[in-house]
Design an enzyme around this catalytic site. Structure first.
Site, mmCIF file in Angstrom:
data_model
loop_
_atom_site.group_PDB
_atom_site.id
_atom_site.type_symbol
_atom_site.label_atom_id
_atom_site.label_comp_id
_atom_site.label_asym_id
_atom_site.label_seq_id
_atom_site.Cartn_x
_atom_site.Cartn_y
_atom_site.Cartn_z
ATOM 1 N N PHE A 122 0.918 -1.189 -0.123
ATOM 2 C CA PHE A 122 0.014 0.034 0.075
ATOM 3 C C PHE A 122 0.897 1.313 -0.172
ATOM 4 C CE2 PHE A 122 -3.755 2.172 1.056
ATOM 5 C CZ PHE A 122 -4.833 1.209 0.859
ATOM 6 N N GLN A 243 -6.446 15.596 3.243
ATOM 7 C CA GLN A 243 -5.841 14.690 2.264
ATOM 8 C C GLN A 243 -6.712 14.539 1.134
ATOM 9 O OE1 GLN A 243 -5.225 10.176 2.907
ATOM 10 N NE2 GLN A 243 -3.495 10.946 2.924
ATOM 11 N N HIS A 245 -7.428 12.403 -2.242
ATOM 12 C CA HIS A 245 -7.064 11.286 -2.725
ATOM 13 C C HIS A 245 -6.792 11.160 -4.197
ATOM 14 C CE1 HIS A 245 -7.234 6.874 -3.665
ATOM 15 N NE2 HIS A 245 -7.237 6.589 -2.411
ATOM 16 N N LEU A 255 -14.555 7.170 -5.203
ATOM 17 C CA LEU A 255 -13.050 6.708 -4.924
ATOM 18 C C LEU A 255 -12.535 5.383 -5.701
ATOM 19 C CD1 LEU A 255 -10.803 7.160 -2.094
ATOM 20 C CD2 LEU A 255 -11.400 4.870 -2.631
ATOM 21 N N GLU A 258 -6.262 2.715 -3.301
ATOM 22 C CA GLU A 258 -4.959 2.598 -3.616
ATOM 23 C C GLU A 258 -4.601 0.914 -4.056
ATOM 24 O OE1 GLU A 258 -3.930 4.752 -0.548
ATOM 25 O OE2 GLU A 258 -2.735 6.084 -1.788
ATOM 26 N N ARG A 289 0.247 9.746 -0.544
ATOM 27 C CA ARG A 289 -0.885 10.286 -1.453
ATOM 28 C C ARG A 289 -0.699 11.765 -1.799
ATOM 29 N NH1 ARG A 289 -5.942 7.791 1.973
ATOM 30 N NH2 ARG A 289 -5.724 5.742 0.763
ATOM 31 N N HIS A 356 -10.422 13.941 0.584
ATOM 32 C CA HIS A 356 -10.804 12.489 0.914
ATOM 33 C C HIS A 356 -10.833 12.326 2.447
ATOM 34 C CE1 HIS A 356 -10.978 8.082 1.156
ATOM 35 N NE2 HIS A 356 -9.458 8.082 1.411
ATOM 36 N N ARG A 397 -2.029 11.577 6.188
ATOM 37 C CA ARG A 397 -2.304 10.268 6.559
ATOM 38 C C ARG A 397 -1.759 9.100 5.496
ATOM 39 N NH1 ARG A 397 -7.021 6.612 5.931
ATOM 40 N NH2 ARG A 397 -7.402 7.918 3.973
HETATM 41 C C1 FAD Z 1 -14.183 6.229 0.092
HETATM 42 C C2 FAD Z 1 -13.462 6.084 1.393
HETATM 43 C C3 FAD Z 1 -12.420 4.826 1.379
HETATM 44 C C4 FAD Z 1 -11.902 4.937 2.684
HETATM 45 N N1 FAD Z 1 -10.613 3.902 2.566
HETATM 46 C C5 FAD Z 1 -9.984 3.569 3.745
HETATM 47 C C6 FAD Z 1 -8.902 2.510 3.690
HETATM 48 O O1 FAD Z 1 -9.206 1.667 2.942
HETATM 49 N N2 FAD Z 1 -8.368 2.258 5.007
HETATM 50 C C7 FAD Z 1 -8.356 3.141 6.210
HETATM 51 O O2 FAD Z 1 -7.604 3.196 6.889
HETATM 52 N N3 FAD Z 1 -9.040 4.425 6.068
HETATM 53 C C8 FAD Z 1 -10.133 4.447 4.746
HETATM 54 N N4 FAD Z 1 -10.903 5.490 4.540
HETATM 55 C C9 FAD Z 1 -11.073 6.477 5.801
HETATM 56 C C10 FAD Z 1 -11.887 5.954 6.995
HETATM 57 O O3 FAD Z 1 -12.802 4.968 6.253
HETATM 58 C C11 FAD Z 1 -12.470 6.896 7.832
HETATM 59 O O4 FAD Z 1 -11.612 7.720 8.469
HETATM 60 C C12 FAD Z 1 -13.091 6.196 8.995
HETATM 61 O O5 FAD Z 1 -13.971 5.027 8.703
HETATM 62 C C13 FAD Z 1 -13.913 7.164 9.789
HETATM 63 O O6 FAD Z 1 -14.516 6.359 10.986
HETATM 64 P P1 FAD Z 1 -15.284 7.003 12.135
HETATM 65 O O7 FAD Z 1 -15.705 5.968 13.182
HETATM 66 O O8 FAD Z 1 -14.438 8.077 12.807
HETATM 67 O O9 FAD Z 1 -16.525 7.848 11.591
HETATM 68 P P2 FAD Z 1 -17.759 7.207 10.644
HETATM 69 O O10 FAD Z 1 -17.545 5.754 10.202
HETATM 70 O O11 FAD Z 1 -17.899 8.261 9.676
HETATM 71 O O12 FAD Z 1 -18.743 7.174 11.511
HETATM 72 C C14 FAD Z 1 -19.329 8.373 12.066
HETATM 73 C C15 FAD Z 1 -20.696 8.303 12.900
HETATM 74 O O13 FAD Z 1 -21.114 9.388 13.601
HETATM 75 C C16 FAD Z 1 -22.150 9.435 13.449
HETATM 76 N N5 FAD Z 1 -22.405 10.891 13.519
HETATM 77 C C17 FAD Z 1 -22.121 11.783 13.021
HETATM 78 N N6 FAD Z 1 -22.552 13.252 13.480
HETATM 79 C C18 FAD Z 1 -23.419 12.764 14.300
HETATM 80 C C19 FAD Z 1 -24.692 13.463 15.128
HETATM 81 N N7 FAD Z 1 -24.423 15.000 15.102
HETATM 82 N N8 FAD Z 1 -25.375 12.874 15.867
HETATM 83 C C20 FAD Z 1 -25.414 11.452 15.877
HETATM 84 N N9 FAD Z 1 -24.340 10.777 15.224
HETATM 85 C C21 FAD Z 1 -23.692 11.440 14.476
HETATM 86 C C22 FAD Z 1 -22.893 8.960 12.200
HETATM 87 O O14 FAD Z 1 -23.915 8.485 12.149
HETATM 88 C C23 FAD Z 1 -21.641 7.682 12.136
HETATM 89 O O15 FAD Z 1 -22.375 6.582 12.801
HETATM 90 C C24 FAD Z 1 -11.649 5.763 3.593
HETATM 91 C C25 FAD Z 1 -12.597 6.820 3.750
HETATM 92 C C26 FAD Z 1 -13.234 7.038 2.470
HETATM 93 C C27 FAD Z 1 -14.235 8.186 2.167
#
Ligand code: FAD
Lengths: 594, 84
Positions: A122, A243, A245, A255, A258, A289, A356, A397
Site C-alpha cells: 500500500f 488529504q 485522494h 473513490l 490505492e 498520497r 478524502h 495520513r
Molecule cells: C471512500 C473512502 C475509502 C476509505 N478507505 C479507507 C481504507 O481503506 N483504509 C483506511 O484506513 N481508511 C479509509 N478511509 C478513511 C476511513 O474510512 C474513515 O476515516 C473512518 O472510517 C472514519 O470512521 P469514524 O468511526 O471516525 O467515523 P464514521 O464511520 O464516519 O462514523 C461516524 C458516525 O458518527 C455519526 N454521527 C455523525 N454526526 C452525528 C451527530 N450529530 N449525531 C449523531 N451521530 C452522528 C454517524 O451517524 C456515524 O455513525 C476511507 C474513507 C473514504 C471516504
C-alpha cells in the site's frame, strides 16, 4: 431549574457516532458493564466506515518481515513530521493486537494459503525505515470497512449496547468549570429534543469532507462533532490539513482505492507515460498520497492531462489478469462501470485528486482524552476516529492508518473512560440550570427566521469556495480572499430559513443544523490554511516553494508546530509537536522524499 | 405518518448512506424517477433503500440476480440513472 426545560436521560457514558471508532469504544464500555448510549444519525452499519475498501495496517509480518518500528517510521515520515510521536508509537505498537482482536470478533480477513491474514502492499508502507515497499495492509476483499463494522456491531449487540438510531446530537453540555456533562440531541422521528446526561462523553462523529465540492465522502460527513466542539469553546487542531485522494473518478468524486495500485495499477498521462517514475523513482505509483496528487496536478497543469479538456489522468489496470481483477478488485470494476462508464479490464479509468480525509480535528492525547491548549484533559470529554486529532496523521495520513486509528483509539478512549469512572474521577455532576438554553435558542432562531438564506444554496456556495480557494494547491491571494468569502457565508448560515416547521421527520431542519457544523469546519480550515505560510504534507502553497533552505517548501524553524483554531474571534494559537516517543528514540526531522 | 413525513424519511435514508455512490444514485432516483413509479414499485423501492449498500450494490449492477419481478423492474430503472 432550567429556563427551557427538556427531558433528561442519564448514562455512564454517551458515545456520539456508531462508525468504527464509536463501536470499538462502545465494546470496551458495555463489556465493562457501564451503561452506555450510542447515538447515530443512521443505523450503525450504515456509517461511513463501510466505504473503506483498502485495508487496515498492522506489522503482522505474515507475508514478509515487518516491524512496528518501521510502521512508526513510515507514519512519522508520512505525517511530514507533524504527527505526535508518542501517539504514533502507541498506535503502531498496538496495531497487531487490535487487528488480531478484530479477527476474534469475527472479521473475515483474506487469508494466505497457510491460513494467515493476507497482507498487500500500500502507498507509503516500507520496510527497514523507508527502504522498499512491504506488505502491511490487511483486507477483507475490497469490503474491509463493511466487514469491520459488522464484526464490531455484532459484538456490541452481544454486549447490550443501547443504540439511539436516527438521532442527531446538536450541542455539548459543559458546566462552568469546563467539564463536559453530555450532549443535547434531536430524535428525527419525533422532533423531540433530549439531554443525554453522562459521566463521560465520547465523540466518534467521523469527518467533514463535505466542506469541499469534490469529495469522496458520503453526504453524512458534515463535521458535526467539530461544530459542536467549536461552539463549546474547544479548539480545533491542524484543520488546514486535508488529504486529497489521488484517484477519485473524474466528475463523480467516487473513490478508486490505492489497493488498485497495490495490485499493480499504473498512472499514465496523455502520452501514455508512467509519469510517477519521474516523481518518485523508488515507490513510483505507490508513493504517499500527497506526492501522487501533486504529481497528477502537475501533469494536468503542464498540459499532459487526458480527455477533451485535458483535465484528468488515467489509472491503468488493463495489463492485469482479468481473473485477478475479478478476484481482488470486484467492487472497483463495478464502480468504474457505473460512474465512469468504463470497464477497467478493457480501458483505463479517468481519475483526479479529490478531497478524502481530514487529518485535523478535536485535539486529543493518545489515551483518547480531549485536551485543552496546554495539554490538560478536558474532564469528561473523549474523542476517537476521524473527528479526533491525536495526532497520528500530522500533515498527511498514510492509507490504512485510519481504520487502525479507529480500532486503537476507539479502544483506548473506552479504556480511559472506564479508568476515570472507576477511579471516581468522574461522577454524574448536576446539570447547570441553563444547560439547554443555547441549543433551544438556536432551534428557535431557525424556526422563526424569515427572509433568510436558502440552505442548499448556502451549502453549495460554501463548498465551491472551499474547493476554489483551499484545494489541493493553495495560493496566497486566493486564501486571503477565501477567508473573507467564508466569513461572508457565515453570515448567511446564521440566517438560514426553512419553510417546513413541522416536528416529525423534518429533514430540512436537520440539513440546516448540519450546515451550522460545516461552516465551523470551513472557517477553521480556511483561517488555519491562510495563516500557515509553509508547505507541509497535504498543505501545499505556491508561495512556499522547494528551496535548499526549505526542501519541499517546509519551514521547520517557523512552522514545525500544531495549529489550534478557536471559534471565538477566529483566533489562532500554536503548540509544539511531541517529538518524544514513549519508549524508542525520537525520529529526527528530515526531508521527506520517496 | 403522513405522506410527506414518509417521503422525508425516505429522503434521509436515500441520501445519508454509507457510500457516496449510493447517495448520488438513490438521491437522483428519488428526485427524477420515484414520482413516476406505481404504488407497488414505490413500495419495492422503499424496501431496496432499506438494504445496506453492499447488499444493494450487486443488485443494482446486476452481478446478483433478483427473483422478485417488481423489484427487478425498479432495479432496471435504477440502472438507467446516470450520475453526472
Ligand atoms: C471512500 C473512502 C475509502 C476509505 N478507505 C479507507 C481504507 O481503506 N483504509 C483506511 O484506513 N481508511 C479509509 N478511509 C478513511 C476511513 O474510512 C474513515 O476515516 C473512518 O472510517 C472514519 O470512521 P469514524 O468511526 O471516525 O467515523 P464514521 O464511520 O464516519 O462514523 C461516524 C458516525 O458518527 C455519526 N454521527 C455523525 N454526526 C452525528 C451527530 N450529530 N449525531 C449523531 N451521530 C452522528 C454517524 O451517524 C456515524 O455513525 C476511507 C474513507 C473514504 C471516504
Amino acid at each position: 431549574m432550567s429556563k427551557l426545560s427538556i427531558p433528561v436521560r442519564k448514562f455512564d457514558a454517551v458515545i456520539v457516532g456508531a462508525g468504527g471508532s464509536g463501536l470499538r469504544a462502545a465494546i470496551q464500555l458495555s463489556e465493562a458493564g457501564l451503561k452506555t448510549a450510542v447515538l447515530s444519525k443512521v443505523f450503525p452499519t450504515r456509517s461511513h466506515t463501510v466505504a473503506a475498501q483498502g485495508g487496515v495496517s498492522a506489522s503482522l509480518g505474515n507475508s514478509e518481515e515487518d516491524h512496528w518500528h518501521w510502521h512508526m517510521y513510515d507514519t512519522v515520515k508520512g505525517s511530514d513530521w507533524l504527527g505526535d510521536q508518542d501517539a504514533i508509537e502507541y498506535m503502531c505498537r498496538k496495531a497487531p493486537e487490535v487487528v488480531v482482536e478484530l479477527e476474534h470478533f469475527g472479521m473475515p480477513f483474506d487469508r494466505t494459503d497457510e491460513g494467515k491474514i493476507y497482507q498487500r502492499p500500500f502507498g507509503g508502507h516500507m520496510s527497514n525505515f523507508g527502504e522498499k515497499p512491504v506488505r502491511r495492509a490487511c483486507a477483507a476483499a475490497d469490503r474491509t470497512g463493511h466487514a469491520m463494522l459488522h464484526a464490531l456491531y455484532q459484538r456490541n449487540v452481544r454486549a447490550n449496547t443501547q443504540f439511539f438510531v436516527e438521532w442527531m446530537a446538536l450541542d455539548l453540555i459543559r458546566d462552568e468549570s469546563g467539564q463536559v456533562l453530555g450532549v443535547i440531541a434531536l430524535e428525527m422521528e419525533t422532533g423531540e429534543v433530549v439531554a443525554f446526561h453522562a459521566k463521560a462523553t465520547v465523540f466518534a462523529t467521523g469527518g467533514a469532507g463535505r466542506i469541499f465540492y469534490s469529495s469522496t465522502n458520503a453526504f453524512i460527513n458534515t463535521g458535526d462533532g467539530l461544530g459542536m466542539a467549536a461552539r463549546a469553546g474547544i479548539a480545533l487542531e491542524d484543520m488546514e490539513f486535508w488529504q486529497f485522494h489521488p484517484t477519485g473518478v473524474a466528475g463523480a468524486g467516487v473513490l478508486i482505492t490505492e489497493g488498485v495500485r497495490g495490485e499493480g495499477g499504473i498512472l499514465r498521462n496523455s502520452t501514455n507515460e508512467r509519469f510517477m517514475e519521474r516523481y518518485a523513482p523508488n515507490a513510483k505509483d505507490l508513493a504517499s498520497r500527497d506526492v501522487v496528487s501533486r504529481a497528477m496536478v502537475t501533469e494536468i497543469n503542464e498540459g499532459r492531462g487526458c480527455g477533451p479538456n485535458k483535465d484528468f489522468v488515467l489509472l491503468d489496470i488493463t495489463h492485469l489478469d482479468p481473473a485477478t481483477i475479478m478476484k481482488r478488485l470486484p467492487g472497483i470494476r463495478e464502480i468504474s462501470i457505473q460512474f465512469a462508464g468504463i470497464d477497467p479490464i478493457k480501458a483505463p479509468i479517468p481519475v483526479v485528486p479529490t478531497c478524502h480525509y481530514q487529518m485535523g480535528g478535536v485535539p486529543t492525547n493518545y489515551k483518547g482524552q480531549v485536551v485543552s491548549d496546554n495539554g490538560t484533559p478536558v474532564r469528561g470529554f473523549y474523542a476517537a476516529g476521524e473527528v479526533a486529532c491525536a495526532s497520528v496523521h500530522g500533515a498527511n495520513r498514510l492509507g490504512t492508518n485510519s481504520l487502525l486509528d479507529l480500532l486503537v483509539f476507539g479502544k483506548a478512549s473506552g479504556d480511559t473512560v472506564i479508568e476515570d469512572v472507576r477511579s471516581g474521577e468522574l461522577g454524574l455532576k448536576d446539570l447547570p440550570a441553563n444547560f439547554a438554553d443555547f441549543t433551544m435558542t438556536r432551534l428557535n432562531r431557525l424556526n422563526t427566521q424569515t427572509g433568510g438564506a436558502n440552505v442548499n444554496e448556502t451549502r453549495l456556495e460554501l463548498q465551491r469556495t472551499m474547493q476554489k480557494h483551499c484545494g489541493v494547491f493553495r495560493f496566497k491571494d486566493m486564501l486571503v480572499e477565501g477567508v473573507a468569502k467564508i466569513l461572508e457565508i457565515e453570515k448567511a448560515v446564521a440566517r438560514t430559513e426553512i419553510k417546513d416547521k413541522s416536528q416529525v421527520w423534518n429533514t430540512a431542519r436537520v440539513e440546516a443544523l448540519e450546515l451550522d457544523n460545516l461552516i465551523e469546519v470551513a472557517k477553521a480550515t480556511m483561517v488555519s490554511a491562510e495563516a500557515r505560510k509553509e508547505s507541509r504534507g497535504a498543505h501545499v502553497r505556491d508561495d512556499a516553494p522547494d528551496t535548499a533552505a526549505n526542501p519541499n517548501g517546509r519551514d521547520d524553524v517557523g512552522w514545525h508546530k500544531h495549529t489550534l483554531w478557536h471559534r471565538d474571534g477566529n483566533q489562532l494559537k500554536y503548540k509544539p509537536v511531541i517529538m518524544k516517543p514513549l519508549s524508542v528514540e525520537s525520529i529526527a526531522l528530515k526531508t521527506r522524499s520517496y | 405518518m403522513e405522506d410527506r413525513q414518509r417521503l422525508n424519511r425516505l429522503r434521509w435514508r436515500c441520501t445519508r448512506r454509507a457510500m457516496l455512490e449510493m447517495d448520488l444514485l438513490l438521491g437522483e432516483f428519488l428526485d427524477r424517477v420515484f414520482p413516476t413509479l406505481t404504488p407497488a414499485q414505490a413500495d419495492s423501492f422503499v424496501a431496496l433503500a432499506d438494504m445496506e449498500d453492499l447488499e444493494l450494490w450487486p443488485l443494482v449492477n446486476g452481478s446478483r440476480e433478483c427473483a422478485d419481478p417488481v423489484q427487478a423492474e425498479v432495479l432496471a430503472l435504477l440502472r438507467t440513472v446516470r450520475v453526472k
